[in-house]
Scaffold this motif. Sequence first.
Motif, PDB file in Angstrom:
ATOM      1  N   SER A  32     -30.440  65.542  11.243  1.00  0.00           N
ATOM      2  CA  SER A  32     -29.925  64.870  10.052  1.00  0.00           C
ATOM      3  C   SER A  32     -28.407  64.950  10.059  1.00  0.00           C
ATOM      4  O   SER A  32     -27.822  65.812  10.709  1.00  0.00           O
ATOM      5  CB  SER A  32     -30.480  65.523   8.784  1.00  0.00           C
ATOM      6  OG  SER A  32     -30.008  66.847   8.664  1.00  0.00           O
ATOM      7  N   PHE A  64     -22.501  57.981  19.075  1.00  0.00           N
ATOM      8  CA  PHE A  64     -23.085  57.840  17.750  1.00  0.00           C
ATOM      9  C   PHE A  64     -22.336  56.788  16.951  1.00  0.00           C
ATOM     10  O   PHE A  64     -21.201  56.439  17.240  1.00  0.00           O
ATOM     11  CB  PHE A  64     -23.078  59.167  16.980  1.00  0.00           C
ATOM     12  CG  PHE A  64     -21.707  59.622  16.572  1.00  0.00           C
ATOM     13  CD1 PHE A  64     -21.166  59.228  15.344  1.00  0.00           C
ATOM     14  CD2 PHE A  64     -20.950  60.433  17.393  1.00  0.00           C
ATOM     15  CE1 PHE A  64     -19.890  59.635  14.972  1.00  0.00           C
ATOM     16  CE2 PHE A  64     -19.675  60.844  17.021  1.00  0.00           C
ATOM     17  CZ  PHE A  64     -19.147  60.442  15.806  1.00  0.00           C
ATOM     18  N   LEU A  66     -22.366  55.447  12.550  1.00  0.00           N
ATOM     19  CA  LEU A  66     -22.934  55.579  11.210  1.00  0.00           C
ATOM     20  C   LEU A  66     -21.962  55.012  10.189  1.00  0.00           C
ATOM     21  O   LEU A  66     -20.814  54.715  10.521  1.00  0.00           O
ATOM     22  CB  LEU A  66     -23.262  57.034  10.879  1.00  0.00           C
ATOM     23  CG  LEU A  66     -22.102  58.023  10.866  1.00  0.00           C
ATOM     24  CD1 LEU A  66     -21.776  58.422   9.443  1.00  0.00           C
ATOM     25  CD2 LEU A  66     -22.467  59.243  11.670  1.00  0.00           C
ATOM     26  N   LYS A  67     -22.425  54.873   8.968  1.00  0.00           N
ATOM     27  CA  LYS A  67     -21.568  54.411   7.875  1.00  0.00           C
ATOM     28  C   LYS A  67     -21.598  55.427   6.746  1.00  0.00           C
ATOM     29  O   LYS A  67     -22.604  56.073   6.499  1.00  0.00           O
ATOM     30  CB  LYS A  67     -22.043  53.055   7.351  1.00  0.00           C
ATOM     31  CG  LYS A  67     -21.793  51.947   8.341  1.00  0.00           C
ATOM     32  CD  LYS A  67     -22.083  50.590   7.772  1.00  0.00           C
ATOM     33  CE  LYS A  67     -21.791  49.558   8.858  1.00  0.00           C
ATOM     34  NZ  LYS A  67     -21.916  48.212   8.403  1.00  0.00           N
ATOM     35  N   THR A 104     -16.981  52.777   8.660  1.00  0.00           N
ATOM     36  CA  THR A 104     -17.841  52.756   9.841  1.00  0.00           C
ATOM     37  C   THR A 104     -17.255  53.739  10.837  1.00  0.00           C
ATOM     38  O   THR A 104     -16.079  53.656  11.192  1.00  0.00           O
ATOM     39  CB  THR A 104     -17.925  51.342  10.441  1.00  0.00           C
ATOM     40  OG1 THR A 104     -18.503  50.470   9.463  1.00  0.00           O
ATOM     41  CG2 THR A 104     -18.787  51.335  11.690  1.00  0.00           C
ATOM     42  N   VAL A 138     -24.569  58.428   3.376  1.00  0.00           N
ATOM     43  CA  VAL A 138     -24.540  58.320   4.824  1.00  0.00           C
ATOM     44  C   VAL A 138     -25.697  57.408   5.227  1.00  0.00           C
ATOM     45  O   VAL A 138     -26.817  57.578   4.750  1.00  0.00           O
ATOM     46  CB  VAL A 138     -24.700  59.708   5.482  1.00  0.00           C
ATOM     47  CG1 VAL A 138     -24.580  59.624   6.981  1.00  0.00           C
ATOM     48  CG2 VAL A 138     -23.695  60.691   4.913  1.00  0.00           C
ATOM     49  N   SER A 139     -25.448  56.425   6.124  1.00  0.00           N
ATOM     50  CA  SER A 139     -26.509  55.474   6.488  1.00  0.00           C
ATOM     51  C   SER A 139     -26.195  54.780   7.817  1.00  0.00           C
ATOM     52  O   SER A 139     -25.187  55.068   8.455  1.00  0.00           O
ATOM     53  CB  SER A 139     -26.673  54.423   5.391  1.00  0.00           C
ATOM     54  OG  SER A 139     -25.485  53.644   5.286  1.00  0.00           O
ATOM     55  N   ASN A 140     -27.055  53.855   8.180  1.00  0.00           N
ATOM     56  CA  ASN A 140     -26.879  52.964   9.333  1.00  0.00           C
ATOM     57  C   ASN A 140     -26.613  53.720  10.639  1.00  0.00           C
ATOM     58  O   ASN A 140     -25.641  53.439  11.340  1.00  0.00           O
ATOM     59  CB  ASN A 140     -25.772  51.941   9.083  1.00  0.00           C
ATOM     60  CG  ASN A 140     -26.105  50.987   7.974  1.00  0.00           C
ATOM     61  OD1 ASN A 140     -26.442  51.403   6.882  1.00  0.00           O
ATOM     62  ND2 ASN A 140     -26.010  49.705   8.229  1.00  0.00           N
ATOM     63  N   PHE A 141     -27.484  54.638  10.986  1.00  0.00           N
ATOM     64  CA  PHE A 141     -27.322  55.427  12.203  1.00  0.00           C
ATOM     65  C   PHE A 141     -27.589  54.576  13.441  1.00  0.00           C
ATOM     66  O   PHE A 141     -28.560  53.824  13.496  1.00  0.00           O
ATOM     67  CB  PHE A 141     -28.267  56.628  12.186  1.00  0.00           C
ATOM     68  CG  PHE A 141     -28.021  57.550  11.029  1.00  0.00           C
ATOM     69  CD1 PHE A 141     -26.869  58.304  10.969  1.00  0.00           C
ATOM     70  CD2 PHE A 141     -28.936  57.654  10.000  1.00  0.00           C
ATOM     71  CE1 PHE A 141     -26.636  59.161   9.902  1.00  0.00           C
ATOM     72  CE2 PHE A 141     -28.716  58.503   8.936  1.00  0.00           C
ATOM     73  CZ  PHE A 141     -27.560  59.256   8.894  1.00  0.00           C
ATOM     74  N   THR A 142     -26.718  54.702  14.441  1.00  0.00           N
ATOM     75  CA  THR A 142     -26.882  53.962  15.696  1.00  0.00           C
ATOM     76  C   THR A 142     -26.738  54.910  16.882  1.00  0.00           C
ATOM     77  O   THR A 142     -26.409  56.087  16.720  1.00  0.00           O
ATOM     78  CB  THR A 142     -25.842  52.822  15.832  1.00  0.00           C
ATOM     79  OG1 THR A 142     -24.536  53.389  15.864  1.00  0.00           O
ATOM     80  CG2 THR A 142     -25.953  51.826  14.693  1.00  0.00           C
ATOM     81  N   LEU A 145     -27.999  58.666  17.240  1.00  0.00           N
ATOM     82  CA  LEU A 145     -28.401  59.108  15.900  1.00  0.00           C
ATOM     83  C   LEU A 145     -29.503  58.238  15.292  1.00  0.00           C
ATOM     84  O   LEU A 145     -29.911  58.477  14.154  1.00  0.00           O
ATOM     85  CB  LEU A 145     -27.196  59.130  14.952  1.00  0.00           C
ATOM     86  CG  LEU A 145     -26.108  60.150  15.256  1.00  0.00           C
ATOM     87  CD1 LEU A 145     -25.006  60.076  14.208  1.00  0.00           C
ATOM     88  CD2 LEU A 145     -26.673  61.557  15.332  1.00  0.00           C
ATOM     89  N   ALA A 150     -30.645  61.148   6.404  1.00  0.00           N
ATOM     90  CA  ALA A 150     -29.347  61.239   5.728  1.00  0.00           C
ATOM     91  C   ALA A 150     -29.406  62.263   4.613  1.00  0.00           C
ATOM     92  O   ALA A 150     -30.390  62.341   3.880  1.00  0.00           O
ATOM     93  CB  ALA A 150     -28.952  59.880   5.162  1.00  0.00           C
TER      94      ALA A 150
END
Length: 183
Positions: A32, A64, A66-67, A104, A138-142, A145, A150
Amino acid sequence: MRKEAVTKRGILTALIAAFVAWGSTATYAQFSVSVPAKTTAQPGDAITIPLTLANSAAQAIDAFGLKVTFPGGLLEYDTVATAGTLTNGWLAINGNLTGPNEITLGGFNVAPITGSGVLLTLKFNVKPTASGKDSLKVSNFTDDLVGASAGNGEIEISAAGTVFFAVLDGSQENPPIATSAGG
């Protein structure tokens, strides 16, 4: 014909068994990324928010994305920092405003990290007229990740408090003295 039906049934059974076996051994994200549950500050403060990685399965992370969404009415984004974090010394770390209240973040390195700790820190300035509380998300994991959970938090901005003074011998009562945000 009967032999053909038995063969098809056997193949189908084998495929289902293989799929079930694969599904039970497949690795899923077991980590997480979170911000502190609650952060407090006063108007005009400069604050640092750590993004913490919990990586209990010690999965290798070498890239990684994320936003982070923050309350623009309370905070102004300053920069991303890596000193003293898991990503200190990485080839690339970037944090850009991609919306009025959205950062971002991304990074990559040749050598992966496999531990837990502070991934990076975000620096903000609290607006001079800020007051109230709102959420940090915290969101949009790429990349490595994908599938992470979150841990969102809250930022609370309060005006300078009221300070009470008391004489220890009890001979005198003092009224409260209000302080300003600047001290």
